[in-house]
Scaffold this motif. Structure first.
Motif, PDB file in Angstrom:
ATOM      1  N   VAL A  15       0.807  -1.224   0.000  1.00 47.24           N
ATOM      2  CA  VAL A  15       0.000   0.000   0.000  1.00 47.24           C
ATOM      3  C   VAL A  15       0.834   1.266   0.000  1.00 47.24           C
ATOM      4  O   VAL A  15       0.332   2.354  -0.253  1.00 47.24           O
ATOM      5  CB  VAL A  15      -0.947   0.012   1.217  1.00 47.24           C
ATOM      6  N   GLY A  16       2.129   1.167   0.287  1.00 49.22           N
ATOM      7  CA  GLY A  16       2.979   2.349   0.287  1.00 49.22           C
ATOM      8  C   GLY A  16       2.897   3.115   1.591  1.00 49.22           C
ATOM      9  O   GLY A  16       2.287   2.675   2.570  1.00 49.22           O
ATOM     10  N   LEU A  17       3.526   4.289   1.593  1.00 48.60           N
ATOM     11  CA  LEU A  17       3.555   5.126   2.793  1.00 48.60           C
ATOM     12  C   LEU A  17       2.206   5.777   3.030  1.00 48.60           C
ATOM     13  O   LEU A  17       1.555   6.231   2.076  1.00 48.60           O
ATOM     14  CB  LEU A  17       4.617   6.224   2.651  1.00 48.60           C
TER      15      LEU A  17
ATOM     16  N   ALA B 163      10.254  10.059   5.787  1.00 52.24           N
ATOM     17  CA  ALA B 163      11.375   9.128   5.954  1.00 52.24           C
ATOM     18  C   ALA B 163      11.951   9.161   7.352  1.00 52.24           C
ATOM     19  O   ALA B 163      12.972   8.565   7.622  1.00 52.24           O
ATOM     20  CB  ALA B 163      12.467   9.458   4.939  1.00 52.24           C
ATOM     21  N   THR B 164      11.327   9.885   8.248  1.00 58.04           N
ATOM     22  CA  THR B 164      11.862   9.964   9.615  1.00 58.04           C
ATOM     23  C   THR B 164      10.823   9.571  10.649  1.00 58.04           C
ATOM     24  O   THR B 164      11.010   9.808  11.828  1.00 58.04           O
ATOM     25  CB  THR B 164      12.334  11.399   9.914  1.00 58.04           C
TER      26      THR B 164
ATOM     27  N   SER C 243      17.085   5.270   4.575  1.00 54.47           N
ATOM     28  CA  SER C 243      16.084   6.050   3.845  1.00 54.47           C
ATOM     29  C   SER C 243      14.851   5.191   3.611  1.00 54.47           C
ATOM     30  O   SER C 243      14.940   3.971   3.465  1.00 54.47           O
ATOM     31  CB  SER C 243      16.639   6.552   2.513  1.00 54.47           C
ATOM     32  N   LEU C 244      13.719   5.841   3.562  1.00 52.68           N
ATOM     33  CA  LEU C 244      12.427   5.187   3.350  1.00 52.68           C
ATOM     34  C   LEU C 244      11.699   5.974   2.275  1.00 52.68           C
ATOM     35  O   LEU C 244      11.385   7.147   2.479  1.00 52.68           O
ATOM     36  CB  LEU C 244      11.630   5.174   4.657  1.00 52.68           C
TER      37      LEU C 244
ATOM     38  N   VAL D 288       7.029   0.286  -0.822  1.00 53.19           N
ATOM     39  CA  VAL D 288       8.015   1.090  -0.109  1.00 53.19           C
ATOM     40  C   VAL D 288       9.382   0.448  -0.277  1.00 53.19           C
ATOM     41  O   VAL D 288       9.512  -0.783  -0.285  1.00 53.19           O
ATOM     42  CB  VAL D 288       7.665   1.184   1.394  1.00 53.19           C
ATOM     43  N   LEU D 289      10.401   1.292  -0.431  1.00 49.32           N
ATOM     44  CA  LEU D 289      11.779   0.834  -0.509  1.00 49.32           C
ATOM     45  C   LEU D 289      12.544   1.353   0.706  1.00 49.32           C
ATOM     46  O   LEU D 289      12.584   2.554   0.955  1.00 49.32           O
ATOM     47  CB  LEU D 289      12.442   1.332  -1.796  1.00 49.32           C
ATOM     48  N   VAL D 290      13.114   0.431   1.455  1.00 46.09           N
ATOM     49  CA  VAL D 290      13.971   0.782   2.592  1.00 46.09           C
ATOM     50  C   VAL D 290      15.412   0.499   2.180  1.00 46.09           C
ATOM     51  O   VAL D 290      15.728  -0.595   1.708  1.00 46.09           O
ATOM     52  CB  VAL D 290      13.618  -0.049   3.850  1.00 46.09           C
TER      53      VAL D 290
END
Length: 342
Positions: A293-295, A301-302, A322-323, A330-332
């Protein structure tokens, strides 16, 4: 109230403000300052003639160099160009007395047909140092927790588990008829379950693979087990010969991988994900990508999803995280300096 008396009142009000305040005209030139600004300019800032009155403050910020002061200049230009305010920015200045952190709040106003920008700056060096000290202390606490987990895991494995194993072997040697044999079998089954639980707990607290084979195989083993337990379709991109690193770095990245995969399972709603570990120059990059679903709206990112603990762990080993939205998902990305194992 006349314009002259109003102007005098405004000057008195400005001089009672503890923040450093300057007023810029439409060209970015300083046309007025308060007492706090004048004192700061006299004792801390680079020499400014007449406290900077008449100086183009935007150009001055550009002249200091560095991305932070350039961002401040860009924000002030944006205000004068009509962008919505206020503009807020925190940046570091390298002064003769040492580095200083400042918080800038700039607001555009219209007065008697003129466009002005009020710039208020506050010294937040003490708060920054306190935040940094708190972050270091928290990160040290997290690593102390990892050391304690390691100690307890070894005690469970080398002590308690061995006692249970001994009791199981002794029961196995008792072959009797009737009721006693049934009780023996039941006790042996309970001991087997207890041993499995202790081994599982010991592994979760401190996986032996992390010390025996290094970070790459340990993350692969953990990820494969996680995928089996959760049903997640997980693509793993980790070289079989990934080099061993300093223990603190390996522990930090391993815990980040654990937390990030747990977040995929708890929050993303994604049936699949990917995890990778590779060398990137003098850095190590751990990446976890989901397709969910994403952010949430307003997330950054914090904030959220356990990121604070991951960030602190990495900062303790001079790394960062980073997020970002990956559309979908989502990519971490967790970065840490590569330090070979001693």
């Amino acid at each position: 109230m006349s314009e002259g008396s109003a102007s005098g009142l405004y000057e008195v009000i400005l001089d009672t403000v503890t923040a450093n305040v300057a007023i810029l005209n439409a060209e970015g030139e300083i046309v007025a300052v308060n007492d706090a600004w004048a004192q700061f300019a006299a004792f801390n800032a680079p020499p400014l003639e007449n406290h900077g009155l008449g100086l183009n403050y935007i150009a001055f910020c550009d002249s200091l160099g560095g991305s932070e002061t350039s961002e401040a200049a860009a924000g002030l230009r944006g205000l004068l160009a009509g962008e919505a305010g206020p503009f807020r920015h925190e940046y570091q200045m390298d002064l003769a007395s040492g580095p200083l952190w400042a918080r800038m709040i700039a607001t555009r106003i219209s007065s008697n047909g003129r466009t002005l920008v009020i710039v208020a700056q506050e010294d937040i060096t003490v708060q920054r140092h306190a935040q940094a000290a708190l972050g270091r202390a928290t990160a040290a606490l997290l690593h102390a927790e990892d050391d304690e987990r390691r100690r307890i895991a070894r005690e469970l494995h080398d002590g308690t588990a061995q006692y249970l194993t001994g009791a199981k072997l002794m029961l196995g040697a008792m072959k009797v008829e009737g009721r006693a044999e049934k009780v023996r079998v039941e006790i042996e089954a309970l001991l087997v379950n207890a041993l499995e639980e202790i081994r599982s707990l010991s592994y979760v607290m401190h996986p032996p693979a992390l010390e025996e084979t290094g970070l790459g195989p340990a993350i692969r083993q953990m990820a494969e087990g996680f995928a089996r337990r959760t049903g997640l379709s997980l693509q793993i991109d980790i070289a079989d010969d990934f080099p061993k690193m300093a223990r603190r770095t390996e522990v930090a990245l391993y815990r980040v991988a654990q937390e990030a995969l747990a977040n995929v399972h708890r929050h993303s709603g994604s049936p699949r994900a990917a995890i990778g570990l590779r060398l990137a120059g003098e850095m190590v990059l751990l990446s976890i990508r989901d397709y969910g679903v994403g952010l949430p709206d307003g997330a950054s990112a914090t904030s959220g999803v356990g990121l604070a603990g991951m960030r602190l762990r990495l900062e303790f080993v001079n790394g960062h995280i980073s997020l970002t939205s990956a559309f979908p998902g989502v990519l971490v990305e967790a970065w840490a300096p590569f330090q070979p194992k001693d």
